[in-house]
Scaffold this motif. Sequence first.
Motif: not given
Length: 235
Positions: A56-71
């Motif tokens: 239960x709880x607030x839902x959110x989504x994250x979009x991003x690009x990985x470069x060498x494992x760094x977001x």
Amino acid sequence: MGFPCVVKAVSLSGSQGVLRADNQASVVAAAGRIRQILRVAGRPVDEPLLVEAYVPGWELSVDGLLTGGELTVTAVFDKPDTPHGPTFEETVLVTPSRLPQPILSQTLKAAERAAGALGLSHGPIHAELRLDAREHGQRPIMLELAARSIGGLCSRALRFLDAMSLEELVLANALGRRVTPQRLAGPAGVLMLPVGARGCAPSRGRQDRRRGRPGHHRPVDHHPGGSDRPPAAGG
């Protein structure tokens, strides 16, 4: 894992075949219903099903690009109408997130760690999480993560400097270019409209032909001084 729990199909998208179950009988009923959904979708009806503890709880989504494992984050979307079940239909997404920065930082770290655990190090990711309301501090819990950008037409809600689109950022990342996306100021949102069949839908006095796919995505702009809620379907 106890109840309530969530039963999921593993080969579908757009929250299809995702049902909450509150007891043993409803688990059996949910599995049967998901098998029917798989049959209609042309998927193997005997594929494995995933059972998870309900968070239960607030839902959110994250979009991003990985470069060498760094977001590098391109957007964080809140889901103000977070569904509680038994179904988990896609509804409204708004960005930027209204959550406090400490919680956002924890969420982004969780998404980056999850990508690393899956062996992802380069390219786009789309992660969905919930802030566990059962724990003090609302710890981010990973629901799922995919090696893709946000789906449908949702990317049209995102505006970046130099008039770049999200798709152009993804291609630049794939070509090995270092991307530092800077979002243009101003909130934006996405309203997802389920489309049950092929046909024509009236819009602004004309007929727009829509593709008959469940989970049609429609970007919605925020109007300053007004509500964060988008207009009603067809508005």
